[in-house]
Design a protein around this motif. Structure first.
Motif, PDB file in Angstrom:
ATOM      1  N   PRO A 204     -89.029   8.533 -39.430  1.00 40.62           N
ATOM      2  CA  PRO A 204     -89.732   9.165 -40.558  1.00 40.62           C
ATOM      3  C   PRO A 204     -89.413  10.656 -40.658  1.00 40.62           C
ATOM      4  O   PRO A 204     -89.363  11.364 -39.642  1.00 40.62           O
ATOM      5  CB  PRO A 204     -91.204   8.922 -40.219  1.00 40.62           C
ATOM      6  CG  PRO A 204     -91.200   7.685 -39.390  1.00 40.62           C
ATOM      7  CD  PRO A 204     -89.947   7.780 -38.559  1.00 40.62           C
ATOM      8  N   ALA A 205     -89.232  11.117 -41.870  1.00 39.81           N
ATOM      9  CA  ALA A 205     -88.815  12.506 -42.101  1.00 39.81           C
ATOM     10  C   ALA A 205     -89.847  13.527 -41.629  1.00 39.81           C
ATOM     11  O   ALA A 205     -89.496  14.682 -41.352  1.00 39.81           O
ATOM     12  CB  ALA A 205     -88.521  12.710 -43.582  1.00 39.81           C
ATOM     13  N   ASN A 206     -91.103  13.104 -41.490  1.00 42.17           N
ATOM     14  CA  ASN A 206     -92.133  14.057 -41.065  1.00 42.17           C
ATOM     15  C   ASN A 206     -92.109  14.329 -39.561  1.00 42.17           C
ATOM     16  O   ASN A 206     -92.889  15.131 -39.056  1.00 42.17           O
ATOM     17  CB  ASN A 206     -93.522  13.578 -41.491  1.00 42.17           C
ATOM     18  CG  ASN A 206     -93.928  12.263 -40.827  1.00 42.17           C
ATOM     19  OD1 ASN A 206     -93.101  11.593 -40.208  1.00 42.17           O
ATOM     20  ND2 ASN A 206     -95.186  11.901 -40.959  1.00 42.17           N
ATOM     21  N   LEU A 207     -91.200  13.669 -38.834  1.00 40.75           N
ATOM     22  CA  LEU A 207     -91.114  13.867 -37.386  1.00 40.75           C
ATOM     23  C   LEU A 207     -90.080  14.931 -36.995  1.00 40.75           C
ATOM     24  O   LEU A 207     -89.954  15.267 -35.813  1.00 40.75           O
ATOM     25  CB  LEU A 207     -90.780  12.548 -36.680  1.00 40.75           C
ATOM     26  CG  LEU A 207     -91.852  11.455 -36.738  1.00 40.75           C
ATOM     27  CD1 LEU A 207     -91.390  10.210 -35.984  1.00 40.75           C
ATOM     28  CD2 LEU A 207     -93.171  11.959 -36.156  1.00 40.75           C
ATOM     29  N   TYR A 208     -89.354  15.456 -37.967  1.00 41.84           N
ATOM     30  CA  TYR A 208     -88.358  16.485 -37.662  1.00 41.84           C
ATOM     31  C   TYR A 208     -88.121  17.350 -38.896  1.00 41.84           C
ATOM     32  O   TYR A 208     -88.433  16.950 -40.020  1.00 41.84           O
ATOM     33  CB  TYR A 208     -87.039  15.865 -37.185  1.00 41.84           C
ATOM     34  CG  TYR A 208     -86.414  14.885 -38.159  1.00 41.84           C
ATOM     35  CD1 TYR A 208     -85.456  15.280 -39.082  1.00 41.84           C
ATOM     36  CD2 TYR A 208     -86.788  13.539 -38.160  1.00 41.84           C
ATOM     37  CE1 TYR A 208     -84.883  14.387 -39.966  1.00 41.84           C
ATOM     38  CE2 TYR A 208     -86.227  12.633 -39.041  1.00 41.84           C
ATOM     39  CZ  TYR A 208     -85.273  13.062 -39.936  1.00 41.84           C
ATOM     40  OH  TYR A 208     -84.718  12.173 -40.815  1.00 41.84           O
ATOM     41  N   ALA A 209     -87.622  18.553 -38.656  1.00 41.45           N
ATOM     42  CA  ALA A 209     -87.341  19.469 -39.763  1.00 41.45           C
ATOM     43  C   ALA A 209     -86.215  18.897 -40.626  1.00 41.45           C
ATOM     44  O   ALA A 209     -85.299  18.239 -40.108  1.00 41.45           O
ATOM     45  CB  ALA A 209     -86.937  20.837 -39.215  1.00 41.45           C
TER      46      ALA A 209
END
Length: 250
Positions: A204-209
């Protein structure tokens, strides 16, 4: 023997003129973008007559090489901070920096069915080695460490990490079975809407910049028609279609 007609003469002159205009561009390409740039190169060379010569590696290593005078004319990085730094230091043509792709991180195993749809295999801890790219040189490696941190797994996996110099080596560790699973670029295992081998979890994109990948025209390419043409081509519809087919956002 074929007669040398006026039509053939005209074609010959056209070919000579086209060849005279054709040029070669030296491109430093972040490893995650290997497959897309190979596809783009074929289309670019067919459409423009220019030849694209690519070298693949970690973004941080390319920065050092560029600062030390490497002959690259265009740089396709795996982040936006390195090209921005080169811009601040006066190593690129002003106004040439742009985001050509936004990358996606994936947890991947060469074994079908090994990685589940939620990535719970990481928490299960039933593996010996986890491959990542060097987080100091490769943006996808940094993204992997960010994801592990947000998942609260940094300490758990510390003794299992196998670190590649770049994302291609991280992928290679998994593909050869030296690591049961690893964090790779989605583009390395994805084509036309599906994972092409093994099993994967799209992180998921919210786990990394955000992995914003910027391209720049380096100073060495300022007078090279092929370098300028490539930068323009990367912004066009044909390149965009290829980039999206490998799982990148634009």
């Amino acid at each position: 023997m074929t007669a040398f007609t006026p039509r053939l003469a005209a074609l010959a002159l056209l070919t000579l003129a086209f060849g005279a205009q054709a040029d070669e561009v030296q491109v430093a390409v972040a490893s995650n973008f290997t497959a897309p740039i190979q596809a783009i190169a074929e289309s670019f060379e067919k459409d423009t007559g220019h030849k694209l010569v690519a070298a693949y590696g970690a973004t941080g290593q390319f920065y050092t090489q560029i600062k030390n005078g490497a002959p690259f004319e265009v740089f396709l990085a795996a982040d936006d901070t390195t090209p921005a730094k080169l811009e601040q230091e006066g190593d690129i043509m002003p106004g040439s920096r742009f985001t050509y792709a936004v990358g996606t991180l994936a947890l991947w195993s060469a074994k079908p069915g090994y990685v589940d749809a939620k990535g719970d295999v990481l928490k299960g801890n039933d593996y010996q080695h986890l491959s990542i790219a060097n987080p100091k040189a490769a943006p996808y490696g940094l993204a992997a460490t960010q994801a592990l941190d947000k998942l609260g797994l940094t300490e758990q996996v510390k003794g299992k990490i196998v670190e590649g110099q770049n994302i291609s080596q991280a992928y290679q560790f998994v593909s050869t079975g030296n690591a049961e699973l690893g964090f790779v670029a989605l583009s390395q295992i994805y084509k036309d809407g599906k994972v092409t081998s093994g099993s994967a979890w799209i992180v998921p994109a919210n786990l990394y910049a955000p992995i914003k990948q910027d391209a720049v025209l380096l100073n060495k390419g300022k007078d090279n028609a092929a370098a300028k043409a490539l930068v323009a081509y990367l912004k066009g519809p044909k390149a965009a279609a290829i980039i999206k087919s490998f799982g990148y956002e634009l």
